[in-house]
Write a protein that holds these residues in place. Structure first.
Motif, PDB file in Angstrom:
ATOM      1  N   TRP A 180       0.918  -1.267   0.073  1.00 11.47           N
ATOM      2  CA  TRP A 180      -0.054   0.147  -0.037  1.00 11.47           C
ATOM      3  C   TRP A 180       0.927   1.150   0.094  1.00 11.47           C
ATOM      4  O   TRP A 180       0.347   2.325  -0.437  1.00 11.47           O
ATOM      5  N   ASP A 181       2.010   1.126   0.570  1.00 10.49           N
ATOM      6  CA  ASP A 181       2.905   2.116   0.479  1.00 10.49           C
ATOM      7  C   ASP A 181       3.216   2.704  -1.026  1.00 10.49           C
ATOM      8  O   ASP A 181       3.096   3.972  -1.130  1.00 10.49           O
TER       9      ASP A 181
ATOM     10  N   CYS B 216       0.000   4.309  -2.305  1.00  9.29           N
ATOM     11  CA  CYS B 216      -0.213   5.758  -1.653  1.00  9.29           C
ATOM     12  C   CYS B 216       0.600   6.587  -2.572  1.00  9.29           C
ATOM     13  O   CYS B 216       0.345   7.845  -3.034  1.00  9.29           O
TER      14      CYS B 216
ATOM     15  N   LEU C  84      -5.156  11.926   1.422  1.00 13.33           N
ATOM     16  CA  LEU C  84      -3.967  10.650   1.761  1.00 13.33           C
ATOM     17  C   LEU C  84      -4.209   9.974   2.979  1.00 13.33           C
ATOM     18  O   LEU C  84      -4.180   8.802   3.097  1.00 13.33           O
TER      19      LEU C  84
ATOM     20  N   CYS D  48      -1.950   5.332   4.536  1.00 16.28           N
ATOM     21  CA  CYS D  48      -0.838   5.994   3.782  1.00 16.28           C
ATOM     22  C   CYS D  48       0.000   6.572   4.937  1.00 16.28           C
ATOM     23  O   CYS D  48      -0.453   7.173   5.863  1.00 16.28           O
TER      24      CYS D  48
END
Length: 297
Positions: free
Chosen positions: A11-12, A15, A78, A95
């Motif tokens: 997910w990083d 993001c 975010l 994030c």
């Protein structure tokens, strides 16, 4: 555990991709994207930009104070719960907060809960946001930002509380793409899409309605931030986290714990002296209960 860590790593990168798209839409570097452009991109290119206007408002990701119309605040969006890939009962995997690195640098150099505005300005002028590889220049601290920081200090006896809402708000305008706008306590909520219900997503008709206004809301490239009145969301309400900063805000009649202890000692000494003069009078008769007042902000 391991699955969550794997999701966090995946997910990083998601993001980072999402932020890159938002920054492309932020042509004036205000940390904000017109809702028309946000929905236009959601319709044409990216499935992620589809939260409803009401849901964005509850998340604290919508700025409705500008003459430009409604805008999505990039760092608030975010950080919103709608962009958390793992939502457990005790934690969310969301994030990363890019502002934490910037605040850590200020904290390490200030090494105190408060600082003079000139000291903060000297530190921040040598920092960079590193939003992109090409964006490593120090922030532009114009007269309005310097004035706002000095006003914060004036409200706190010449020192700026590092862990107060006003300083967080100032940081947001210095680093608008990294630091979230700090809403007042209770104004917004960390509500996941499942908790919010079916209304979390905007309908195609709602998105199309805003997207068709894209040309009407377009701002010429040469328009300055001052002309945009981009600090229209600024509010003067302070909220302090630091205990040290709270102590500085005591009213003259409100003693600290140490002052209260000193008064107790004085009262005891006076009562003992009175008892010795009274002969057989009970010493405790001259004692009165004392309760130090405490003020919490």
């Amino acid at each position: 555990g391991g699955i969550t860590h794997s999701f966090a790593s995946f997910w990083d990168s998601e993001c980072a991709s999402m932020k890159s798209l938002l920054l492309e839409m932020d042509t004036h570097h205000t940390g904000r994207v017109p809702l028309s452009k946000f929905y236009g991109t959601g319709l044409d290119e990216d499935w992620r930009f589809g939260e409803s206007e009401e849901y964005l408002r509850e998340l604290g990701a919508l700025d409705e104070t500008s003459w430009r119309g409604k805008q999505v605040i990039i760092p608030n969006y975010l950080q919103a719960a709608s962009n958390c890939i793992v939502t457990a009962s005790h934690y969310l995997v969301c994030c990363a907060n890019d502002c934490e690195i910037l605040l850590d640098e200020i904290e390490s150099k200030v090494a105190a809960p408060t600082a003079r505005p000139e000291a903060i300005l000297a530190i921040v002028r040598n920092m960079s946001s590193q939003s992109t590889l090409d964006d490593d220049a120090p922030p532009q601290l114009d007269a309005s930002l310097v004035s706002q920081l000095e006003q914060i200090a004036e409200a706190h006896s010449g020192e700026v509380p590092i862990h107060g809402r006003l300083f967080a708000q100032w940081l947001h305008y210095v680093f608008p793409r990294e630091c979230p706008f700090p809403h007042k306590s209770g104004a917004v909520a960390t509500t996941t899409p499942m908790e919010y219900g079916l209304g979390f997503a905007a309908s195609g008709e709602e998105m199309q309605k805003y997207a068709t206004d894209l040309n009407a809301t377009a701002i010429p490239e040469g328009t300055s931030k001052e002309e945009l009145q981009w600090m229209s969301q600024w509010s003067p309400e302070e909220e302090l986290i630091s205990e040290q900063a709270s102590l500085r805000l005591r009213a003259p009649w409100e003693g600290s714990a140490s002052a209260g202890a000193l008064l107790v000692i004085v009262a005891v000494l006076l009562s003992v002296a009175g008892a010795s003069r009274a002969g057989k009078a009970r010493p405790e008769a001259g004692l009165l209960p004392y309760h130090a007042k405490a003020h919490f902000v």
